[in-house]
Design a protein around this motif. Structure first.
Motif, PDB file in Angstrom:
ATOM      1  N   TYR A   1      42.308  37.807  30.459  1.00 28.37           N
ATOM      2  CA  TYR A   1      43.676  37.316  30.667  1.00 28.37           C
ATOM      3  C   TYR A   1      44.694  38.441  30.498  1.00 28.37           C
ATOM      4  CZ  TYR A   1      48.221  35.788  29.088  1.00 28.37           C
ATOM      5  OH  TYR A   1      49.570  35.683  28.907  1.00 28.37           O
ATOM      6  N   LYS A   2      44.561  39.217  29.424  1.00 27.71           N
ATOM      7  CA  LYS A   2      45.525  40.285  29.162  1.00 27.71           C
ATOM      8  C   LYS A   2      45.534  41.306  30.284  1.00 27.71           C
ATOM      9  CE  LYS A   2      47.675  41.312  26.099  1.00 27.71           C
ATOM     10  NZ  LYS A   2      49.154  41.187  25.933  1.00 27.71           N
ATOM     11  N   SER A   3      44.360  41.649  30.789  1.00 24.56           N
ATOM     12  CA  SER A   3      44.268  42.637  31.866  1.00 24.56           C
ATOM     13  C   SER A   3      44.937  42.128  33.142  1.00 24.56           C
ATOM     14  CB  SER A   3      42.797  42.970  32.122  1.00 24.56           C
ATOM     15  OG  SER A   3      42.657  43.799  33.253  1.00 24.56           O
ATOM     16  N   ILE A   4      44.676  40.871  33.499  1.00 24.20           N
ATOM     17  CA  ILE A   4      45.277  40.307  34.714  1.00 24.20           C
ATOM     18  C   ILE A   4      46.785  40.186  34.565  1.00 24.20           C
ATOM     19  CG2 ILE A   4      45.361  38.275  36.212  1.00 24.20           C
ATOM     20  CD1 ILE A   4      42.843  39.881  36.555  1.00 24.20           C
ATOM     21  N   GLU A   5      47.230  39.731  33.418  1.00 25.72           N
ATOM     22  CA  GLU A   5      48.676  39.561  33.196  1.00 25.72           C
ATOM     23  C   GLU A   5      49.395  40.907  33.252  1.00 25.72           C
ATOM     24  OE1 GLU A   5      52.400  39.636  31.279  1.00 25.72           O
ATOM     25  OE2 GLU A   5      50.618  40.442  30.266  1.00 25.72           O
ATOM     26  N   LYS A   6      48.830  41.913  32.600  1.00 29.81           N
ATOM     27  CA  LYS A   6      49.464  43.235  32.593  1.00 29.81           C
ATOM     28  C   LYS A   6      49.457  43.870  33.973  1.00 29.81           C
ATOM     29  CE  LYS A   6      49.228  47.712  30.239  1.00 29.81           C
ATOM     30  NZ  LYS A   6      48.503  48.528  29.218  1.00 29.81           N
ATOM     31  N   ALA A   7      48.329  43.742  34.681  1.00 28.84           N
ATOM     32  CA  ALA A   7      48.254  44.324  36.025  1.00 28.84           C
ATOM     33  C   ALA A   7      49.243  43.661  36.972  1.00 28.84           C
ATOM     34  CB  ALA A   7      46.832  44.193  36.571  1.00 28.84           C
ATOM     35  N   THR A   8      49.437  42.356  36.825  1.00 27.09           N
ATOM     36  CA  THR A   8      50.344  41.630  37.721  1.00 27.09           C
ATOM     37  C   THR A   8      51.798  41.937  37.408  1.00 27.09           C
ATOM     38  OG1 THR A   8      48.698  39.847  37.836  1.00 27.09           O
ATOM     39  CG2 THR A   8      50.889  39.357  38.668  1.00 27.09           C
ATOM     40  N   ASN A   9      52.156  41.982  36.140  1.00 27.51           N
ATOM     41  CA  ASN A   9      53.572  42.198  35.838  1.00 27.51           C
ATOM     42  C   ASN A   9      54.030  43.622  36.153  1.00 27.51           C
ATOM     43  OD1 ASN A   9      53.402  44.021  33.499  1.00 27.51           O
ATOM     44  ND2 ASN A   9      52.766  42.267  32.290  1.00 27.51           N
ATOM     45  N   LYS A  10      53.074  44.559  36.309  1.00 19.83           N
ATOM     46  CA  LYS A  10      53.433  45.937  36.654  1.00 19.83           C
ATOM     47  C   LYS A  10      53.143  46.271  38.122  1.00 19.83           C
ATOM     48  CE  LYS A  10      52.770  47.879  32.028  1.00 19.83           C
ATOM     49  NZ  LYS A  10      54.200  48.209  31.863  1.00 19.83           N
ATOM     50  N   ALA A  11      52.861  45.250  38.936  1.00 25.91           N
ATOM     51  CA  ALA A  11      52.461  45.511  40.318  1.00 25.91           C
ATOM     52  C   ALA A  11      53.565  46.192  41.117  1.00 25.91           C
ATOM     53  CB  ALA A  11      52.049  44.198  40.985  1.00 25.91           C
ATOM     54  N   ILE A  12      54.785  45.696  41.017  1.00 26.66           N
ATOM     55  CA  ILE A  12      55.889  46.278  41.797  1.00 26.66           C
ATOM     56  C   ILE A  12      56.223  47.674  41.274  1.00 26.66           C
ATOM     57  CG2 ILE A  12      58.346  46.047  42.308  1.00 26.66           C
ATOM     58  CD1 ILE A  12      57.960  43.096  42.609  1.00 26.66           C
ATOM     59  N   ALA A  13      56.257  47.833  39.967  1.00 23.72           N
ATOM     60  CA  ALA A  13      56.574  49.159  39.402  1.00 23.72           C
ATOM     61  C   ALA A  13      55.506  50.176  39.777  1.00 23.72           C
ATOM     62  CB  ALA A  13      56.709  49.050  37.887  1.00 23.72           C
ATOM     63  N   PHE A  14      54.243  49.772  39.776  1.00 23.35           N
ATOM     64  CA  PHE A  14      53.156  50.695  40.075  1.00 23.35           C
ATOM     65  C   PHE A  14      53.175  51.127  41.541  1.00 23.35           C
ATOM     66  CE2 PHE A  14      48.772  51.531  41.419  1.00 23.35           C
ATOM     67  CZ  PHE A  14      48.415  52.518  40.521  1.00 23.35           C
ATOM     68  N   SER A  15      53.476  50.196  42.444  1.00 18.72           N
ATOM     69  CA  SER A  15      53.434  50.492  43.884  1.00 18.72           C
ATOM     70  C   SER A  15      54.825  50.675  44.484  1.00 18.72           C
ATOM     71  CB  SER A  15      52.705  49.356  44.627  1.00 18.72           C
ATOM     72  OG  SER A  15      51.392  49.198  44.156  1.00 18.72           O
ATOM     73  N   ARG A  16      55.815  50.924  43.661  1.00 17.91           N
ATOM     74  CA  ARG A  16      57.186  51.018  44.156  1.00 17.91           C
ATOM     75  C   ARG A  16      57.371  52.057  45.264  1.00 17.91           C
ATOM     76  NH1 ARG A  16      61.655  54.202  42.843  1.00 17.91           N
ATOM     77  NH2 ARG A  16      63.660  53.195  43.329  1.00 17.91           N
ATOM     78  N   PRO A  17      56.812  53.280  45.177  1.00 21.17           N
ATOM     79  CA  PRO A  17      57.031  54.238  46.280  1.00 21.17           C
ATOM     80  C   PRO A  17      56.512  53.744  47.625  1.00 21.17           C
ATOM     81  CG  PRO A  17      56.186  55.359  44.334  1.00 21.17           C
ATOM     82  CD  PRO A  17      56.052  53.903  44.071  1.00 21.17           C
ATOM     83  N   LEU A  18      55.461  52.909  47.601  1.00 16.05           N
ATOM     84  CA  LEU A  18      54.891  52.429  48.858  1.00 16.05           C
ATOM     85  C   LEU A  18      55.635  51.223  49.410  1.00 16.05           C
ATOM     86  CD1 LEU A  18      51.100  52.641  47.941  1.00 16.05           C
ATOM     87  CD2 LEU A  18      52.464  54.312  49.197  1.00 16.05           C
TER      88      LEU A  18
END
Length: 295
Positions: free
Chosen positions: A113-130
């Motif tokens: 759960y923690k991994s999915i929640e963290k990966a999802t909430n940072k999705a836009i920040a992580f892929s922002r340049p693209l």
């Protein structure tokens, strides 16, 4: 005159017959262009998601020595630390005879759960340049991180649980339906809460700090170190509202066949997961450009 009229009538009738015959033969139909466009967009979306998944793999696991090995060693290390630490404090765990299996049965699904929640909430920040490219959308970024982390966590759980049972509890035969249901609920809850947090963290940096502070004792409040039945009634009434305690207890019912958690409410977890996911999607659809530009 009569012959001429008759011939003219025959010509007219023959021309009408030929016209009817021609009208009955429909021209070859071409598939609507919209269908081709839809298939082209679907194929393009799949290619974008696959490219984002590969980028995530190379970024998260490809830059460190060992790569995916650390994704397996990290939860194993946490389980070993919990097992050794609590074995010095108490003689026996609440369920079973071994601390390793007891903590692994709850920590792995909690970590998922923690991994999915963290990966999802940072999705836009992580892929922002693209996301400034028209072909890449914020939804593609969310799906790519969800898919990769879900597959990685599932592989970890299969390997670790299988290894722990083989080494420490060879007599246990897991009952898979509640375990699968618990993993599915953890995935849904992680995606839902992560999607909502993706919006809230994008519009308010203060919320990011508050969320980190509020969730630090989450493992203690989620039934990883104990079972609900060990607590007094007042604590049970409060912790019941934490959806994660339902998930960890449900996973343990598949490991320990004699454990029957009477307080489980899967529909409550589904309501929290779907509700937060719907709200998060609604606001991200309206404010994703603001979040991308303000990152």
């Amino acid at each position: 005159m009569h012959r001429c009229n008759a011939s003219q009538m025959e010509c007219t009738v023959s021309s009408m017959d030929s016209a009817d015959t021609t009208s009955q033969i429909a021209p070859a139909l071409e598939p609507p262009k919209a269908i081709f466009d839809e298939h082209r967009r679907s194929f393009a979306t799949a290619r974008v998601i696959l490219a984002l998944v590969l980028r995530e793999m190379s970024t998260q696991y490809g830059r460190s020595p060992g790569g995916y090995i650390w994704a397996i060693l990290e939860p194993i290390g946490m389980i070993v630390i919990l097992s050794v630490g609590f074995s010095l404090l108490v003689r026996m765990p609440s369920l079973g005879n071994g601390f390793v299996l007891f903590y692994a049965s709850a920590y792995l699904v909690f970590s998922h759960y923690k991994s999915i929640e963290k990966a999802t909430n940072k999705a836009i920040a992580f892929s922002r340049p693209l996301l400034f490219y028209p072909a890449v959308t914020w939804l593609d970024a969310l799906l790519a991180r969800i898919i990769l982390n879900t597959l990685t966590n599932l592989l970890n759980m299969i390997l670790i649980i299988g290894g722990v049972i083989f080494l420490f509890a060879p007599g246990i035969v897991p009952y898979y339906p509640p375990m699968i249901e618990a993993v599915a609920l953890a995935t849904l809850l992680g995606v839902g809460v992560g999607t909502l947090n993706c919006f809230l963290m994008g519009v308010s940096p203060l919320y990011t700090t508050l969320w980190k502070m509020a969730t630090r004792p989450l493992m203690i409040a989620s039934g990883v170190l104990y079972i609900m039945e060990d607590l007094p009634d007042a604590a049970r009434d409060v912790l019941w509202w934490n959806p994660l305690i339902h998930i960890t207890a449900m996973f343990r019912t598949g490991i320990y066949p004699y454990y029957h958690a009477q307080f489980l409410s899967p529909m409550y977890v589904v309501a929290i997961g779907l509700g937060s996911f719907a709200i998060g999607l609604l606001f991200l659809n309206s404010y994703n450009k603001n979040i991308i530009n303000n990152e």
